[in-house]
Design a protein around this motif. Structure first.
Motif, mmCIF file in Angstrom:
data_model
loop_
_atom_site.group_PDB
_atom_site.id
_atom_site.type_symbol
_atom_site.label_atom_id
_atom_site.label_comp_id
_atom_site.label_asym_id
_atom_site.label_seq_id
_atom_site.Cartn_x
_atom_site.Cartn_y
_atom_site.Cartn_z
ATOM 1 N N ALA A 34 0.832 -1.206 0.000
ATOM 2 C CA ALA A 34 0.000 0.000 0.000
ATOM 3 C C ALA A 34 0.863 1.251 0.000
ATOM 4 N N SER A 35 0.375 2.249 -0.720
ATOM 5 C CA SER A 35 0.942 3.591 -0.613
ATOM 6 C C SER A 35 -0.106 4.434 0.090
ATOM 7 N N SER A 36 -0.012 5.723 -0.021
ATOM 8 C CA SER A 36 -0.940 6.579 0.719
ATOM 9 C C SER A 36 -2.388 6.422 0.270
ATOM 10 N N SER A 37 -2.631 6.126 -0.998
ATOM 11 C CA SER A 37 -4.022 6.042 -1.453
ATOM 12 C C SER A 37 -4.349 4.816 -2.299
ATOM 13 N N LYS A 38 -3.364 3.983 -2.593
ATOM 14 C CA LYS A 38 -3.666 2.819 -3.437
ATOM 15 C C LYS A 38 -3.092 1.546 -2.850
ATOM 16 N N VAL A 39 -3.728 0.448 -3.224
ATOM 17 C CA VAL A 39 -3.274 -0.883 -2.841
ATOM 18 C C VAL A 39 -2.845 -1.590 -4.120
ATOM 19 N N THR A 40 -1.648 -2.170 -4.094
ATOM 20 C CA THR A 40 -1.168 -2.945 -5.229
ATOM 21 C C THR A 40 -1.222 -4.415 -4.850
ATOM 22 N N PHE A 41 -1.950 -5.183 -5.660
ATOM 23 C CA PHE A 41 -2.113 -6.619 -5.448
ATOM 24 C C PHE A 41 -1.204 -7.348 -6.425
ATOM 25 N N PHE A 42 -0.321 -8.189 -5.921
ATOM 26 C CA PHE A 42 0.510 -9.025 -6.777
ATOM 27 C C PHE A 42 -0.177 -10.383 -6.862
ATOM 28 N N VAL A 43 -0.518 -10.788 -8.099
ATOM 29 C CA VAL A 43 -1.327 -11.991 -8.296
ATOM 30 C C VAL A 43 -0.587 -13.003 -9.161
ATOM 31 N N ASN A 44 -1.043 -14.259 -9.083
ATOM 32 C CA ASN A 44 -0.470 -15.332 -9.893
ATOM 33 C C ASN A 44 -1.089 -15.371 -11.285
ATOM 34 N N ASN A 45 -2.410 -15.154 -11.371
ATOM 35 C CA ASN A 45 -3.137 -15.290 -12.631
ATOM 36 C C ASN A 45 -4.010 -14.049 -12.838
ATOM 37 N N ASP A 46 -3.696 -13.277 -13.866
ATOM 38 C CA ASP A 46 -4.442 -12.048 -14.152
ATOM 39 C C ASP A 46 -5.895 -12.303 -14.536
ATOM 40 N N SER A 47 -6.168 -13.439 -15.152
ATOM 41 C CA SER A 47 -7.523 -13.695 -15.642
ATOM 42 C C SER A 47 -8.519 -13.926 -14.505
ATOM 43 N N LEU A 48 -8.055 -14.196 -13.304
ATOM 44 C CA LEU A 48 -8.948 -14.419 -12.164
ATOM 45 C C LEU A 48 -9.379 -13.118 -11.482
ATOM 46 N N VAL A 49 -8.771 -12.008 -11.863
ATOM 47 C CA VAL A 49 -9.083 -10.719 -11.243
ATOM 48 C C VAL A 49 -10.342 -10.135 -11.890
ATOM 49 N N ASP A 50 -11.306 -9.753 -11.062
ATOM 50 C CA ASP A 50 -12.558 -9.162 -11.532
ATOM 51 C C ASP A 50 -12.515 -7.647 -11.281
ATOM 52 N N LEU A 51 -12.137 -6.884 -12.319
ATOM 53 C CA LEU A 51 -11.980 -5.435 -12.190
ATOM 54 C C LEU A 51 -13.301 -4.741 -11.872
ATOM 55 N N PHE B 55 -8.075 3.050 -3.130
ATOM 56 C CA PHE B 55 -9.080 2.973 -2.080
ATOM 57 C C PHE B 55 -8.978 4.150 -1.113
ATOM 58 N N GLY B 56 -8.177 5.137 -1.439
ATOM 59 C CA GLY B 56 -8.064 6.339 -0.621
ATOM 60 C C GLY B 56 -7.403 6.097 0.719
ATOM 61 N N LYS B 57 -7.905 6.774 1.740
ATOM 62 C CA LYS B 57 -7.261 6.749 3.061
ATOM 63 C C LYS B 57 -7.301 5.386 3.738
ATOM 64 N N TYR B 58 -8.082 4.454 3.212
ATOM 65 C CA TYR B 58 -8.174 3.126 3.799
ATOM 66 C C TYR B 58 -7.156 2.143 3.227
ATOM 67 N N SER B 59 -6.358 2.568 2.274
ATOM 68 C CA SER B 59 -5.479 1.656 1.544
ATOM 69 C C SER B 59 -4.492 0.911 2.420
ATOM 70 N N LYS B 60 -3.814 1.619 3.294
ATOM 71 C CA LYS B 60 -2.804 0.948 4.127
ATOM 72 C C LYS B 60 -3.424 -0.087 5.045
ATOM 73 N N GLU B 61 -4.554 0.234 5.631
ATOM 74 C CA GLU B 61 -5.218 -0.719 6.537
ATOM 75 C C GLU B 61 -5.752 -1.921 5.755
ATOM 76 N N ILE B 62 -6.293 -1.690 4.561
ATOM 77 C CA ILE B 62 -6.761 -2.793 3.719
ATOM 78 C C ILE B 62 -5.606 -3.727 3.399
ATOM 79 N N SER B 63 -4.479 -3.167 2.990
ATOM 80 C CA SER B 63 -3.298 -3.980 2.678
ATOM 81 C C SER B 63 -2.827 -4.763 3.892
ATOM 82 N N ASN B 64 -2.753 -4.122 5.042
ATOM 83 C CA ASN B 64 -2.311 -4.817 6.257
ATOM 84 C C ASN B 64 -3.236 -5.964 6.615
#
Length: 114
Positions: free
Chosen positions: A61-78, A100-109
């Motif tokens: 997480a950064s200040s406003s976004k969460v980056t998800f590292f995934v195994n298979n891109d086709s399983l991600v539902d944008l 996700f804005g101000k909730y990004s770091k907590e979501i990632s954790n």
């Protein structure tokens, strides 16, 4: 000579009082910690949207976004991520970034703790 000493003492007292007030204001302006109950999104639904726990390697997480590292891109539902509150999404190979804005770091954790 006594006047200069008196002015010096008054100036010193004023500086100490102003420093004390300044430190109190700075202490009270620190950002409020976000708790799990404050997040308006269900963490399990986010995990499902990125393909489940087996598809998810880790999140960062950064200040406003969460980056998800995934195994298979086709399983991600944008569309599901957008419906869960992501205001912007960028997908590259094996990586999805969602704002996700101000909730990004907590979501990632919370996701990394699961």
């Amino acid at each position: 000579m006594n006047d200069y000493l008196l002015y010096g003492i008054i100036a010193l007292v004023v500086i100490i009082i102003l420093a004390f007030i300044f430190l109190k204001v700075i202490k009270n302006k620190q950002p409020k910690q976000i708790k799990a109950g404050d997040i308006p999104v269900d963490i399990n639904m986010i995990i499902d949207a990125v393909g489940g726990k087996v598809n998810l390697k880790e999140t960062v997480a950064s200040s406003s976004k969460v980056t998800f590292f995934v195994n298979n891109d086709s399983l991600v539902d944008l569309e599901k991520l957008k419906a869960l509150g992501a205001s912007g999404i960028v997908q590259t190979t094996n990586k999805v970034s969602a704002i996700f804005g101000k909730y990004s770091k907590e979501i990632s954790n919370m996701i990394n703790d699961e």
